[in-house]
Write a protein that holds these residues in place. Structure first.
Motif, PDB file in Angstrom:
ATOM      1  N   UNK A  89      -3.577   0.537  -5.318  1.00 49.89           N
ATOM      2  CA  UNK A  89      -3.096   0.173  -3.714  1.00 49.89           C
ATOM      3  C   UNK A  89      -4.084   0.685  -2.740  1.00 49.89           C
ATOM      4  N   UNK A  90      -5.405   0.860  -3.120  1.00 51.82           N
ATOM      5  CA  UNK A  90      -6.150   1.181  -1.761  1.00 51.82           C
ATOM      6  C   UNK A  90      -6.250   0.408  -0.823  1.00 51.82           C
ATOM      7  N   UNK A  91      -6.329  -0.778  -0.995  1.00 51.39           N
ATOM      8  CA  UNK A  91      -6.330  -1.965   0.273  1.00 51.39           C
ATOM      9  C   UNK A  91      -5.162  -1.886   0.885  1.00 51.39           C
ATOM     10  N   UNK A  92      -4.106  -1.684  -0.040  1.00 50.48           N
ATOM     11  CA  UNK A  92      -2.801  -1.790   0.747  1.00 50.48           C
ATOM     12  C   UNK A  92      -2.668  -0.460   1.825  1.00 50.48           C
ATOM     13  N   UNK A  93      -2.811   0.729   1.142  1.00 54.40           N
ATOM     14  CA  UNK A  93      -2.868   1.744   1.994  1.00 54.40           C
ATOM     15  C   UNK A  93      -4.016   2.149   3.173  1.00 54.40           C
ATOM     16  N   UNK A  94      -4.937   1.084   2.734  1.00 53.77           N
ATOM     17  CA  UNK A  94      -6.154   0.875   3.828  1.00 53.77           C
ATOM     18  C   UNK A  94      -5.742   0.128   4.986  1.00 53.77           C
ATOM     19  N   UNK A  95      -4.958  -0.854   4.546  1.00 50.34           N
ATOM     20  CA  UNK A  95      -4.260  -1.843   5.728  1.00 50.34           C
ATOM     21  C   UNK A  95      -3.357  -1.270   6.694  1.00 50.34           C
ATOM     22  N   UNK A  96      -2.632  -0.197   6.075  1.00 51.58           N
ATOM     23  CA  UNK A  96      -1.358   0.575   6.829  1.00 51.58           C
ATOM     24  C   UNK A  96      -2.022   1.040   8.271  1.00 51.58           C
ATOM     25  N   UNK A  97      -2.997   2.068   8.393  1.00 55.75           N
ATOM     26  CA  UNK A  97      -3.298   2.409   9.579  1.00 55.75           C
ATOM     27  C   UNK A  97      -4.018   1.435  10.601  1.00 55.75           C
TER      28      UNK A  97
END
Length: 753
Positions: A348-356
């Motif tokens: 989920x690194x790109x998911x959590x990277x998209x959050x901010x």
């Protein structure tokens, strides 16, 4: 108390002195050294040199910084904007739901795999020593340590995290206590002494973004709008925290770009050719990677150039005060993240990277995709059995709502002024704290070799120099299995790694197969130029340990592999398609295990266009090979092994049921319906007490399918707020029962007989 307060003040003074005297000068010096390496166009040749890839990557951060300064000057000189102010209430709701979805993926992955990988009998042994903060496990040890084993404590934390994640997903702006609890639970998992989760950057980033989300929602917010999740009942979010999210996005994107031009980066980045090999050498490719791999070389060069533009120039614009500059930059960054999500399984690194990055948008943009005015179904009368309980709870909380609303009608009272003052103090302290902790990541970003680093046991602020190295070859330890000596070898596959050439790549992100990722790190990423030779160990120790346990009939390890029904029977794991204990598959469990596993090294590439297979492979000449048999490791007979595994207390694979029950409870307003969902959750937990012999041998893994369905429901039900879509959780629970039909029927059979 006086001594304690004075000591805290002295520590704060010491930290301020360290920042002024040491960290700030080092940071300014690093920036100056970096600026000295930037080429300055003085003539035609140097100007042409800037137009090359090397010239652009050197000057892009400087251009981005100058563009940010220019936009700040323009914003300061511009007259005040007319019209209503820009709102971020919907932005907050969407951002927090993104955090909740990442937490759900993390806890669901842990609930399914933690015991098999890092438990008391796990296949991955951690070499980490020294105490680290694990508040959830410390609490469980003090309260229930006498009857909860360490593995059971991990499962309690994992399932509690799944339920809390669903609560956060449903009510993102209700209270800050839920994200705070999620942060504490996941910090305990990452710092677990038996695991090596601490080695992965997405774990740190999840905790960093999760920590900020605790300050992005109110301490407590009642009312219909807060319960509905639209965010409209909580007022505008803190602008300071909003900029802290943008600051996190800036450091993440720029750190990823700087790692691609550092000393440890692959030369293919500057040659603009990395994506020609990236799609088939990445850890866990998706089916879309095959199609993108076959695009022309010019397209791949443009991809890399676009990555440099988005990770070296655009991150500065995420901090711009001008909406017309910031929003297009955020959309471009989100598009890049979606492209990576589409082509590979990076947890989920790109998911959590998209959050901010979402913090750079506002409600005017997000209203094009999500509804900010949720519609609520008409109120229903609770079931008689719950009327008294609901009335008491409603009366209890209404007193607080009335007391909070009364001063607002007369103007801010004493409580309101004190609360506003405390919020201001906390916000200032948070900004100062994050600014202080950001010094080390910035120093690492401007170093000659940026990489992944964390700087404290709580992962408040981290360096995210990711994806700087790209393999050019994919060397795979191909596993094959046969029923007995002289039988036919068949491919023994892991869920996400290439094995059989005809097997399509899988897609399961944000769910994460940790064993597959660890195998890729220890083989493909590490053996590109140094494959084990004859006389050396053919496999890393943890893979060999997992294979021997598979040959011993370990159902937990078997759940980590993509076994066919025939292969399950060969190693003594019953076929999921059989329902009753009298089936032929169960009788097969009593036979002695004579299966063998062979390992050979192949070099894999995507098959050419027009081929019926997905992969092409060739045998690596001169590489080591090995054949493993059940009795070679001296691990005892299969009956003793099964008895030892039974004593561990293997659990029914129930986390999909628990999460489904939680989702149904939060999407249903009727008291009787909530009772039914609670009964489902109780059944899921009571599954522990069904005899192990009738359930553990038939465990299934519907977690990736469940998480994908949950993500779809989150978009349909929670973002669009459509009351008619609430039938979807019922469809989901029926599908989950279908996936676990063998376990359910066997549990009923065991109870009746």
């Amino acid at each position: 108390m006086i001594i304690s307060d004075s000591s805290v003040l002295w520590e704060l003074a010491g930290g301020l002195q360290l920042f002024v005297n040491e960290k700030l000068p080092r940071l300014l010096s690093a920036c100056a050294r970096k600026l000295q390496t930037v080429p300055v166009p003085t003539d035609r040749d140097t100007t042409l040199a800037l137009m090359t890839a090397d010239g652009f990557v050197a000057v892009a951060p400087v251009l981005g910084f100058l563009a940010l300064c220019l936009t700040c000057i323009i914003a300061a000189a511009a007259p005040p904007a007319r019209g209503p102010p820009v709102s971020h209430t919907l932005t907050r709701a969407v951002l927090l739901r993104g955090v909740a979805l990442c937490y759900l993926a993390a806890f669901l992955t842990a609930s399914q795999q933690f015991r098999s990988l890092y438990g008391e009998e796990g296949v991955l042994l951690s070499a980490r020593t020294g105490p680290r903060p694990t508040p959830a496990f410390d609490f469980l040890t003090r309260v229930a340590g006498s009857f909860l084993s360490p593995d059971a404590q991990v499962e309690v934390v994992s399932y509690a995290g799944c339920i809390a994640s669903l609560a956060f997903l449903r009510y993102p702006t209700r209270t800050a206590l839920v994200p705070a609890a999620l942060w504490v639970l996941y910090l305990s998992l990452v710092n677990h002494p038996g695991a090596n989760l601490i080695g992965y950057g997405w774990e740190w980033l999840t905790l960093e973004i999760g920590f900020l989300s605790c300050f992005f929602c109110p301490l407590w917010s009642g009312g219909a709008k807060a319960r509905g999740g639209g965010g409209g009942g909580c007022g505008e979010p803190s602008t300071a925290v909003l900029y802290l999210f943008r600051w996190a996005a800036f450091r993440l994107m720029l750190g990823a770009g700087m790692s691609k031009v550092g000393r440890a980066a692959s030369p293919c980045w500057r040659a603009l050719t990395c994506t020609q090999a990236h799609y088939f050498t990445q850890p866990l490719p998706s089916p879309a990677a095959w199609y993108l791999h076959h695009l022309p070389a010019a397209f791949h060069s443009g991809e890399v150039a676009l990555v440099f533009f988005e990770q070296l120039f655009l991150p500065f614009l995420l901090l711009s005060p001008l909406r017309c500059v910031r929003v297009p930059a955020a959309v471009a960054e989100l598009t890049l993240q979606l492209g990576i999500i589409f082509t590979g399984n990076f947890a989920w690194i790109n998911f959590i990277g998209s959050v901010p990055v979402l913090a750079a948008l506002d409600d005017g943009v997000l209203r094009c995709f999500f509804s900010s005015t949720p519609t609520h179904p008409p109120s229903r009368t609770p079931a008689p059995a719950f009327s008294a309980l609901f009335s008491a709870a409603r009366g209890f909380f209404s007193r607080f709502s009335a007391s909070a609303a009364a001063p607002s009608a007369r103007g801010p009272g004493v409580v309101g002024r004190v609360g506003a003052w405390l919020r201001c103090v906390v916000t200032v302290a948070l900004v100062a704290f994050v600014g202080y902790k950001s010094c080390d990541p910035l120093l690492d970003m401007f170093a000659v070799q940026p990489w992944l680093h964390y700087y404290d046991d709580y992962f408040f602020v981290n360096a995210q120099g990711v994806f700087g190295f790209v393999n050019q070859k994919r060397v795979v330890a191909a596993l094959e299995i046969r029923e007995h000596q002289g039988g036919t070898w068949t491919s023994l596959d892991l869920p996400s790694l290439p094995g059989s050439p005809n097997r399509a790549p899988a897609y399961h992100s944000p769910y994460h197969y940790r064993l597959d990722w660890e195998v890729w790190i220890r083989t493909t990423a590490s053996m590109e130029d140094r494959v084990p030779m004859p006389g050396q160990s053919a496999l890393p120790a943890f893979i060999e340990r997992a294979l021997y346990r598979l040959l011993a009939g370990d159902t937990e390890v078997a759940s980590l592999f993509a076994l066919t029904p025939e292969q399950k029977a060969w190693v003594g794991v019953a076929d999921m398609s059989s329902v009753w204990p009298s089936s032929a598959a169960e009788r097969r469990l009593k036979d002695p295990i004579e299966a063998e596993i062979r390992v050979r090294y192949f070099e894999y590439t995507f098959s050419p266009q027009g081929s019926s297979a997905w992969w092409d492979r060739r045998l690596v000449e001169g590489a080591a090979s090995a054949t493993l048999r059940a009795g070679d490791a001296g691990r005892g007979n299969r009956e003793a092994r099964r008895a030892a595994l039974g004593s561990v207390g293997k659990y029914l694979n129930r986390s999909p049921l628990v999460a489904t029950a939680g989702l149904g409870a939060f999407c249903t307003g009727n008291g009787l319906a909530r009772l039914l969902w609670a009964a489902l959750a109780v059944y899921a937990f009571v599954g522990d007490y069904v005899p192990v012999e009738l359930t553990a041998e038939y465990a299934h893994d519907p977690a990736p399918v469940f998480l994908s369905l949950t993500a779809a429901i989150a978009v349909v039900v929670l973002f669009a707020h459509s009351s008619r879509a609430r039938i979807l959780p019922f469809i989901l629970v029926l599908y989950t029962f279908y996936l676990q039909r063998s376990c359910v029927l066997r549990a009923v059979y065991a109870t009746v007989t």
